[in-house]
Design an enzyme around this catalytic site. Structure first.
Site, PDB file in Angstrom:
ATOM      1  N   ASP A  14       0.828  -1.219   0.000  1.00 19.88           N
ATOM      2  CA  ASP A  14       0.000   0.000   0.000  1.00 19.88           C
ATOM      3  C   ASP A  14       0.860   1.266   0.000  1.00 19.88           C
ATOM      4  O   ASP A  14       0.434   2.322   0.454  1.00 19.88           O
ATOM      5  CB  ASP A  14      -0.960  -0.007   1.190  1.00 19.88           C
ATOM      6  N   HIS A  64      22.219   4.143 -19.154  1.00 16.27           N
ATOM      7  CA  HIS A  64      21.187   4.393 -18.131  1.00 16.27           C
ATOM      8  C   HIS A  64      21.537   3.727 -16.799  1.00 16.27           C
ATOM      9  O   HIS A  64      20.668   3.229 -16.087  1.00 16.27           O
ATOM     10  CB  HIS A  64      19.806   3.931 -18.624  1.00 16.27           C
ATOM     11  N   ASP A  83      25.099  12.353 -14.206  1.00  8.81           N
ATOM     12  CA  ASP A  83      24.007  12.974 -14.960  1.00  8.81           C
ATOM     13  C   ASP A  83      22.876  13.177 -13.963  1.00  8.81           C
ATOM     14  O   ASP A  83      22.211  12.222 -13.554  1.00  8.81           O
ATOM     15  CB  ASP A  83      23.591  12.036 -16.101  1.00  8.81           C
ATOM     16  N   ASP A  92      18.960  19.359 -16.541  1.00  7.76           N
ATOM     17  CA  ASP A  92      19.505  18.061 -16.959  1.00  7.76           C
ATOM     18  C   ASP A  92      20.974  18.284 -17.295  1.00  7.76           C
ATOM     19  O   ASP A  92      21.293  18.755 -18.379  1.00  7.76           O
ATOM     20  CB  ASP A  92      18.699  17.575 -18.184  1.00  7.76           C
ATOM     21  N   HIS A 123      24.020   7.928 -28.924  1.00  6.80           N
ATOM     22  CA  HIS A 123      22.760   8.646 -28.641  1.00  6.80           C
ATOM     23  C   HIS A 123      22.782   9.991 -29.349  1.00  6.80           C
ATOM     24  O   HIS A 123      23.773  10.388 -29.953  1.00  6.80           O
ATOM     25  CB  HIS A 123      22.548   8.812 -27.130  1.00  6.80           C
ATOM     26  N   HIS A 179      17.933  17.067 -26.665  1.00  9.30           N
ATOM     27  CA  HIS A 179      16.474  16.921 -26.644  1.00  9.30           C
ATOM     28  C   HIS A 179      15.896  18.183 -26.029  1.00  9.30           C
ATOM     29  O   HIS A 179      16.598  18.907 -25.310  1.00  9.30           O
ATOM     30  CB  HIS A 179      16.062  15.676 -25.842  1.00  9.30           C
ATOM     31  N   HIS A 210      12.702  14.948 -21.008  1.00  6.65           N
ATOM     32  CA  HIS A 210      12.673  14.804 -22.467  1.00  6.65           C
ATOM     33  C   HIS A 210      11.378  15.486 -22.893  1.00  6.65           C
ATOM     34  O   HIS A 210      10.324  14.872 -22.954  1.00  6.65           O
ATOM     35  CB  HIS A 210      12.705  13.330 -22.882  1.00  6.65           C
ATOM     36  N   GLU A 267      24.531  17.363 -25.372  1.00 12.29           N
ATOM     37  CA  GLU A 267      25.127  16.320 -24.528  1.00 12.29           C
ATOM     38  C   GLU A 267      25.873  15.238 -25.308  1.00 12.29           C
ATOM     39  O   GLU A 267      25.538  14.059 -25.219  1.00 12.29           O
ATOM     40  CB  GLU A 267      24.043  15.683 -23.660  1.00 12.29           C
ATOM     41  N   TYR A 295      32.022   6.674 -25.401  1.00 12.48           N
ATOM     42  CA  TYR A 295      31.982   5.540 -24.469  1.00 12.48           C
ATOM     43  C   TYR A 295      32.816   4.410 -25.084  1.00 12.48           C
ATOM     44  O   TYR A 295      32.477   3.914 -26.164  1.00 12.48           O
ATOM     45  CB  TYR A 295      30.534   5.089 -24.246  1.00 12.48           C
ATOM     46  N   ARG A 309      30.581  12.093 -20.874  1.00 12.31           N
ATOM     47  CA  ARG A 309      29.509  12.908 -21.471  1.00 12.31           C
ATOM     48  C   ARG A 309      29.563  14.267 -20.791  1.00 12.31           C
ATOM     49  O   ARG A 309      29.855  14.352 -19.590  1.00 12.31           O
ATOM     50  CB  ARG A 309      28.137  12.254 -21.274  1.00 12.31           C
ATOM     51  N   GLU A 344      27.017  17.603 -20.570  1.00 12.72           N
ATOM     52  CA  GLU A 344      25.647  18.005 -20.935  1.00 12.72           C
ATOM     53  C   GLU A 344      25.288  19.341 -20.305  1.00 12.72           C
ATOM     54  O   GLU A 344      25.384  19.509 -19.085  1.00 12.72           O
ATOM     55  CB  GLU A 344      24.648  16.942 -20.457  1.00 12.72           C
TER      56      GLU A 344
HETATM   57  N1  GLY Z   1      19.159  12.544 -18.133  1.00 11.68           N
HETATM   58  C1  GLY Z   1      18.591  12.052 -19.303  1.00 11.68           C
HETATM   59  C2  GLY Z   1      19.220  12.584 -20.492  1.00 11.68           C
HETATM   60  O1  GLY Z   1      20.317  13.103 -20.427  1.00 11.68           O
HETATM   61  O2  GLY Z   1      18.652  12.590 -21.536  1.00 11.68           O
HETATM   62 MN    MN Z   2      21.076  13.993 -18.680  1.00  9.77          MN
HETATM   63 MN    MN Z   3      19.591  14.940 -21.447  1.00 13.35          MN
END
Ligand code: GLY
Ligand code: MN
Ligand code: MN
Length: 414
Positions: free
Chosen positions: A33, A228, A245, A256, A328, A332, A339, A362, A366, A383, A385
């Site tokens: 619950d 991820h 991140d 982000d 990637h 975005h 996103h 970003e 890798y 990365r 970003e």
């Molecule tokens: N944190 C998700 C992205 O960088 O898109």
């Molecule tokens: Mn991110």
């Molecule tokens: Mn991002």
């Protein structure tokens, strides 16, 4: 008031007799619950400002009706105060308010009207949860199948361009997350664990009555090559990098940010080589952002620079596949959702940047273990970003307070 203006703006984009139906979520069960903390649906929140679960708004040029949870003394003692049907008109500026059950009982009359109903098939749990308990499934099915026009594209176009207040919230979200990233750089040392670093973000966000905009990634060493990665529980090793991140929400608006830095405060030669490629790609991609430029230009530029950089270091052959190292996109939209909504394409062409849009930039590299690559590069995942606002004259990096040049990082950590 702002929500009323947004509803009017939305209706002005639709035919005269359009009726809009927009809904929020139900609470989501975590286990037994126990529920997850509730977060309103972004479209619903954007148009109504109402933050309770289980609500549906129906509006047209002449009418605004809210269907919401009724007052319930027992439930309010356990779970908190509800606005209720009586107070809704004054608080939410609706013409009429009803128990949400009334919506499900009256769907037939809503769809029989000679109007065009704008509504999106239920992404929201409010439909599943309320329809199953109310046994109105067949009516809901007929609603989906009948007079509907898609609503999301119209709201998305509005949400894509941020106004002054939205930009202010996004600046605050970027400032807070940037501060937490700097704090992480200062507190990093070998022997700590990823969760020790993660807890600094939890604490700094909560201290400002903010919270994570998405599950943070705190990835040391080769964990950074898992895009991820969210386990965030490994020991920080001397000589490794750490990729973080993490971003937060202010007034519902997300930041982000990703930074990658050496756990011990000093980049080694191989790390420096890869880092500088990503940094150059990121800076050049950002420099291309201005009104009228293609929204795909940052990605094209980043790919070009990363590819040439990897070829020069002998990591990739001149006919190699870049997606092996950079798999990637370069950015975005960012807003109420991390996103955020808004298509990148218009009629199969990449849309142009316009003042008021916010995008992330970003790029990353890798490098997994691979006998064809020099071992000094194995396990490096980098990365960088930032969150970038398109302005009239070019762009503004909302997250600029989080340093990213090698010297600035090493100075801060020394
Ligand atoms: N944190 C998700 C992205 O960088 O898109
Ligand atoms: Mn991110
Ligand atoms: Mn991002």
């Amino acid at each position: 008031m702002i929500h009323q203006k947004r509803r009017q703006e939305l209706l002005s984009r639709l035919p005269e007799d359009a009726v809009v139906i927009v809904s929020t979520n139900s609470e989501q069960k975590r286990n037994s619950d126990v529920s997850y903390p509730f977060r309103p649906d972004s479209n619903f929140w954007y148009l109504t400002g109402f933050e309770e679960p289980d609500a549906i708004a129906v509006f047209s040029k002449n009418n605004y009706t809210m269907y919401l949870r009724p007052k319930d003394q027992t439930k309010e003692i356990w779970n908190g105060v509800r606005l209720g049907v009586d107070l809704a008109p004054k608080t939410l500026l609706v013409d009429k308010a009803f128990d949400i059950d009334v919506f499900f009982e009256n769907i037939d009359s809503l769809i029989k009207k000679d109007s065009i109903v704008y509504f999106d098939a239920p992404g929201n749990s409010v439909w599943k949860d309320n329809s199953s308990t109310n046994a109105h499934n067949h009516k809901i099915d007929s609603l989906y199948e009948s007079v509907l026009q898609p609503l999301n594209p119209h709201i998305s176009e509005m949400r894509l361009i941020k106004d002054k207040n939205e930009i202010q919230s996004m600046q605050e979200a970027a400032d807070l997350a940037a501060k937490a990233h700097l704090n992480a750089m200062k507190s990093s040392r070998p022997g700590l664990y990823e969760h020790n670093i993660a807890s600094g973000f939890d604490s700094m966000f909560r201290n400002e009555n903010s919270e994570h905009a998405y599950p943070p990634i705190v990835a040391s060493g080769e964990n950074a090559c898992v895009l991820h990665y969210t386990e965030n529980n490994k020991e920080l090793k001397d000589g490794d990098l750490i990729l973080i991140d993490a971003g937060c929400e202010i007034n519902g608006y997300a930041s982000d940010i990703t930074r990658t830095f050496p756990i011990n405060g000093k980049f080694n030669v191989a790390q420096r080589e890869i880092y500088n490629i990503v940094l150059e790609a990121q800076k050049s991609a950002i420099a291309s952002i201005k009104p009228g430029a293609s929204s795909n230009r940052p990605h094209e530029i980043a790919c070009e620079i990363i590819k040439n950089g990897l070829i020069k270091l002998g990591i990739m052959g001149s006919h190699g596949e870049l997606t092996k190292f950079y798999m990637h996109n370069t950015g975005h939209w960012l807003g109420l959702d991390v996103h955020d909504v808004g298509s990148k394409l218009i009629d199969d062409n990449f849309r142009e940047f316009k003042s008021g849009m916010v995008t992330t930039v970003e790029p990353g590299i890798y490098i997994r273990k691979d006998d064809k690559i020099e071992s000094k590069y194995w396990g490096i995942g980098i990365r960088i970003e930032d969150d970038v606002l398109v302005t009239e004259s070019g762009n503004h990096i909302l997250s600029e307070k989080a340093v990213k040049d090698i010297d600035a990082i090493e100075n801060l950590m020394s």
